[in-house]
Structure formats: C-alpha cells, structure tokens
Scaffold this active site. Structure first.
Site, mmCIF file in Angstrom:
data_model
loop_
_atom_site.group_PDB
_atom_site.id
_atom_site.type_symbol
_atom_site.label_atom_id
_atom_site.label_comp_id
_atom_site.label_asym_id
_atom_site.label_seq_id
_atom_site.Cartn_x
_atom_site.Cartn_y
_atom_site.Cartn_z
ATOM 1 N N HIS A 131 62.983 80.474 19.395
ATOM 2 C CA HIS A 131 64.305 79.850 19.639
ATOM 3 C C HIS A 131 64.614 79.761 21.133
ATOM 4 O O HIS A 131 65.787 79.756 21.519
ATOM 5 C CB HIS A 131 65.433 80.624 18.938
ATOM 6 C CG HIS A 131 65.153 80.935 17.504
ATOM 7 N ND1 HIS A 131 65.532 80.115 16.472
ATOM 8 C CD2 HIS A 131 64.484 81.975 16.943
ATOM 9 C CE1 HIS A 131 65.132 80.644 15.329
ATOM 10 N NE2 HIS A 131 64.485 81.778 15.584
ATOM 11 N N SER A 150 61.771 63.626 45.469
ATOM 12 C CA SER A 150 62.913 62.787 45.140
ATOM 13 C C SER A 150 63.191 61.855 46.316
ATOM 14 O O SER A 150 63.012 62.237 47.468
ATOM 15 C CB SER A 150 64.119 63.683 44.870
ATOM 16 O OG SER A 150 65.316 62.984 45.134
ATOM 17 N N LYS A 192 63.403 68.509 46.509
ATOM 18 C CA LYS A 192 62.825 68.438 45.164
ATOM 19 C C LYS A 192 61.296 68.361 45.145
ATOM 20 O O LYS A 192 60.681 67.718 45.986
ATOM 21 C CB LYS A 192 63.376 67.215 44.413
ATOM 22 C CG LYS A 192 64.832 67.283 44.043
ATOM 23 C CD LYS A 192 65.183 68.425 43.103
ATOM 24 C CE LYS A 192 64.681 68.214 41.703
ATOM 25 N NZ LYS A 192 65.372 67.130 41.012
ATOM 26 N N GLU A 244 56.115 65.730 32.682
ATOM 27 C CA GLU A 244 57.158 64.902 32.060
ATOM 28 C C GLU A 244 56.551 63.614 31.522
ATOM 29 O O GLU A 244 56.907 63.131 30.446
ATOM 30 C CB GLU A 244 58.253 64.587 33.077
ATOM 31 C CG GLU A 244 59.022 65.837 33.504
ATOM 32 C CD GLU A 244 59.877 65.571 34.732
ATOM 33 O OE1 GLU A 244 60.699 64.655 34.699
ATOM 34 O OE2 GLU A 244 59.705 66.289 35.732
#
Ligand code: ARG
Length: 468
Positions: free
Chosen positions: A160, A287, A293, A300
């Site tokens: 979980h 970024s 970043k 992804e």
C-alpha cells in the site's frame, strides 16, 4: 502499374486502375516494407519447392534465385525504390523481380498473398522474439549487477506504499529479474508457436498443383526438434489466424508492464522524499524553467510507452474480433501495432539497462529508512509466537504496543519494560533484540525470503542462466 493504368498483378478483370485516393488508402508498403528480408526468404523457399516438383525448371529457378538475392542486397543497401502503386511489400518485390527475369511470372504459382503474408509474419515473429530475448537478457544482467552490488543493503519493503517489512535492495531488484525471466520464457513460447509453415494454404483452399508443403517448410526452417516439417493443418485457419499477433503483443505488453512497474519504483526511489537512488546525467533531463531539476524522464517514458504497447494489444483484439473467415483486408491493419510494440519494447529494455548501469544507490539513506523499528513489528509478533502466544493474540498485543508508543511519542523499542509487561507480563528481557536488522534477515533464510544466503543463491542462479 500496367501501361493502361490497370493493376498488373490482379488487374485482369478490371477496366480501370485504382483511384489515386484508393491507392494511398490501401497501400501497406509504407509499413510492411520491413518484411522484405522475410518475403524474399519465403519466395526463395517457395521457388525451390516449385523446382523440386517440376513447376520451375533449373534455369528459371536459377534466374529467380539470382534476382531474389540481388533484391535482398538492394533492400539492405537502401537502394530499393518502393512504390505505393504496387500496394505492398509482396507486389513491390515481385514486380522488381519481373524487371530482372521473365521467370518471375511463375513465382506466384500455387501461392496467394494470404499465405505469403502469414509466412512472412511467422518468420518475422521468430526473429523478433529472438531479438527481444537478447534485450531481456541485457536488462536482466543490468538488474543483476545492481542486485549483487547492493545485495545486503536494507530498505523498507512496501505494501500500500506504506512501510511494511525490511527487505534488501538485492531482494527487491531480484523480484524484477524473476518477472523478466518469465517474459524471456514467454517469448520462447511465442517463437515456438510461430514455427509452423502456412505456405501451401494458398488463398484459403490450397492448390490443385502438386505442391510439396514439407519441402518448403523445411527450406524455411519450420521444423521441430527432430527436423520434421511443421505445417498448418487447416488452410482457412492458416490465412485467417492472427493468434500469434495477439500472443506477441500480449507478451510485449506484459514485459512492458514489468518495466513500467520497475520504472515507477525507481522514480519513487529517485525522489527527494525517498532518496534511495541517484541517476546518471545521461538518462535524465533538465527543466527549461527550473534550474535545479534533474528529472527521471527515462522511467517516466517507459511508463508512458507501456500505455502505448498495451493499446497495441487492444487494437489487435478489436480489429480481429468480428472478422468472418478468412482473410479480410482489415487484417492489413494487424502489422503497425505489432511492429510498434516490438520497437518500443526493444527501446524500453535497452533504456532500462542503460539507466540502471549508471545508477547508484544511496546506502545510508536506505539504511536509515530501513532502521524504522515499526518495520519489525511483525517480527515482534513472531517473537511472542515463539513464546507460546497464538498469532492472532500476538498481533493484537503488538498492535497495542504500537499504539502505546505512538501515544508516548517514542519508538517501539524505546518503550520501557514496565510498559511492555503491562500488555504482556511474560515477555522476556531480550524482546528488544528483535529490532536488530541483521537478526531479522538471518531469520529469513528460507527459499524466496530476503536472507543474505537466499539472495546470493538466487543471484548465482540467474548469473548461471545468463552465462549459458
Ligand atoms: N498487404 C496485405 C496485408 O498485409 C497482403 C495480403 C493481401 N491479400 C489480399 N487478399 N488482398 O494484409
């Protein structure tokens, strides 16, 4: 196209050639040209069979063979000029062969594009499965190297997405090695299913000519372990069957799905909140706005592409589900999803391996997260079981201790002996030993558990498999 604009291969019963719009709509050469090597191989096998049964003479066969070999070279060198007006890979190659030899007009004897494309795709699937198996092995090796390096580095295991019980980085990564091992096997099965020759089925009902199906199957390598030819047993099924497409797309989906779950774990590990993993510059991006970043785009994209690969499987299922026997032109749409899944999965495997090879685990972050005593609450319940308490009661007792520690704002082992004895008077004075991580792992030395010998044995097992 014949001079009068009619289609030269099938245009006999037509007065007019196809409309330009229809040509553009109906062509598949833009995507099936990648089947050229298999189509040429299939044609050579078919021609050798025609020779063996006397439907080609030696001279005709020789000129066809020479022409097919030249075409293979031209395609390989990128010199072949693909023409939309010839619809597909099969007719482009046949027409190019006609320009080389008159014997080309005999090549399609006893053959239809229906059994031809089914054969091409079976040859493609065998090759694609073998390439993907290599890709899987590469990714498994990268996972194994990392699992070995951090075999005993403790981290919390999650259920979980809540801290559950301690495991090790090695044990966690080995879970993915197991998944990929099953994928590897799945692609072998798909490849075995592909190993059946449809040639001789013709359009649906074979041919009146004296074809030798065994000869062509053997020539193309559609044989079992004993060298016996493997033939499709029903011509209608052979040209209508797209099971392999679905099986292949499904195996690709499952493998992508495993990579996607791994990607998700690694994205979490890479976040500042977890901080377990550092990725190399070469598989991350920055970024355009925020200078600080460093994003895990590689993982992804793997998650994103998995959606695409699963979509390809649904695409195939929906395309096939309502088709009457046998071949319907809808089936031309069966190839783009298969090729796309093949390519995307191949890249996802390579990118996963590349990103893992440059990644580093922050062992101190892992250790500090894994040192959360609550991860060993179950071990304390087990300790009570070993002191004669029934598990349901021990679970409840430890639950009360957790609540008491929470109430006092301290960790579980910081509870005083008196506090603990209030809940379980018979507890020994060694109960805090349970919170030693090495003890926790040493007690987990059965197959499948994260104990150090188990993990290293499994690493050795997979290393042995990958070397062989
Ligand atoms: N380009 C076609 C395909 O990929 C080849 C088979 C054509 N067969 C036919 N009967 N028109 O499906």
């Amino acid at each position: 196209m014949a001079d009068n604009g009619k289609q030269a291969t099938w245009g006999g019963r037509f007065k007019d050639g196809p409309d330009g719009l229809m040509l553009a709509f109906g062509e598949s050469v833009s995507f099936d040209q990648r089947l050229a090597p298999y189509d040429l191989q299939g044609s050579l096998g078919h021609a050798s069979m025609l020779l063996s049964v006397g439907l080609l003479n030696q001279e005709e066969f020789n000129s066809i063979e020479k022409g097919l070999k030249e075409l293979a070279e031209e395609v390989k060198a990128g010199d072949f000029e693909w023409k939309v007006e010839w619809e597909d890979v099969h007719m482009n190659l046949e027409q190019a062969l006609r320009a080389k030899t008159d014997a080309a007009d005999k090549l399609h004897t006893g053959r239809s594009r229906n059994d031809q494309v089914a054969t091409d795709m079976r040859l493609f699937f065998k090759d694609a499965c073998s390439q993907l198996r290599d890709g899987i092995e590469h990714t498994m090796s990268a996972l194994l190297a990392m699992a070995k390096k951090y075999a005993t580095t403790p981290i919390p295991g999650y259920t979980h997405l809540q801290r559950a019980q301690p495991v090790t980085v090695g044990h966690h990564l080995l879970a993915y090695v197991e998944m990929l091992g099953r994928d590897h096997e799945r692609f072998s099965t798909v490849s075995n299913h592909a190993n059946v020759c449809p040639l001789g089925s013709g359009a649906i009902a074979g041919s009146t000519l004296p074809l030798d199906r065994v000869h062509v199957a053997k020539a193309l390598g559609f044989v079992d372990e004993a060298g016996e030819a493997c033939l499709t047993p029903n011509g209608m099924d052979a040209v209508a069957d797209r099971d392999l497409f679905v099986e292949f797309a499904s195996a690709c989906s499952l493998c992508s799905l495993h990579l996607s779950r791994l990607a998700e774990d690694l994205i979490l590990w890479n976040s500042s909140e977890f901080g377990y993993l550092r990725l190399s510059d070469s598989f991350t991006t920055g970024s355009s706005l925020m200078p600080q970043k460093k994003n895990p785009d590689c993982f992804e994209l793997i998650r994103g592409k998995t959606g695409r690969v699963i979509g390809n499987l649904s695409n195939l299922l929906v395309t096939i589900k309502g088709l009457p026997l046998t071949y319907n032109r809808d089936l031309q749409e069966d190839k783009p999803p298969v090729f796309d899944s093949f390519e995307q999965l191949g890249m996802c495997l390579a990118v996963t391996a590349g990103a893992l090879e440059g990644a580093e685990v922050d062992e101190s972050r892992c250790l500090s997260a894994a040192s959360d005593p609550l991860l060993l609450a179950t071990d304390l319940a087990d300790y009570l079981v070993e002191h004669g308490v029934a598990f349901r009661q021990s679970h409840h007792l430890v639950g009360s201790l957790v609540a008491r520690a929470e109430e006092l704002g301290i960790s579980l082992p910081e509870l005083s002996d008196e506090d603990v004895q209030k809940i379980f008077p018979e507890i020994g004075d060694d109960w805090r030993d349970v919170f030693d991580l090495s003890r926790a792992f040493a007690k987990r030395e059965k197959p499948g558990m994260p104990g150090p010998s188990q993990v290293s044995a499994r690493i050795e097992f997979w290393e042995g498999i990958l070397k062989s």
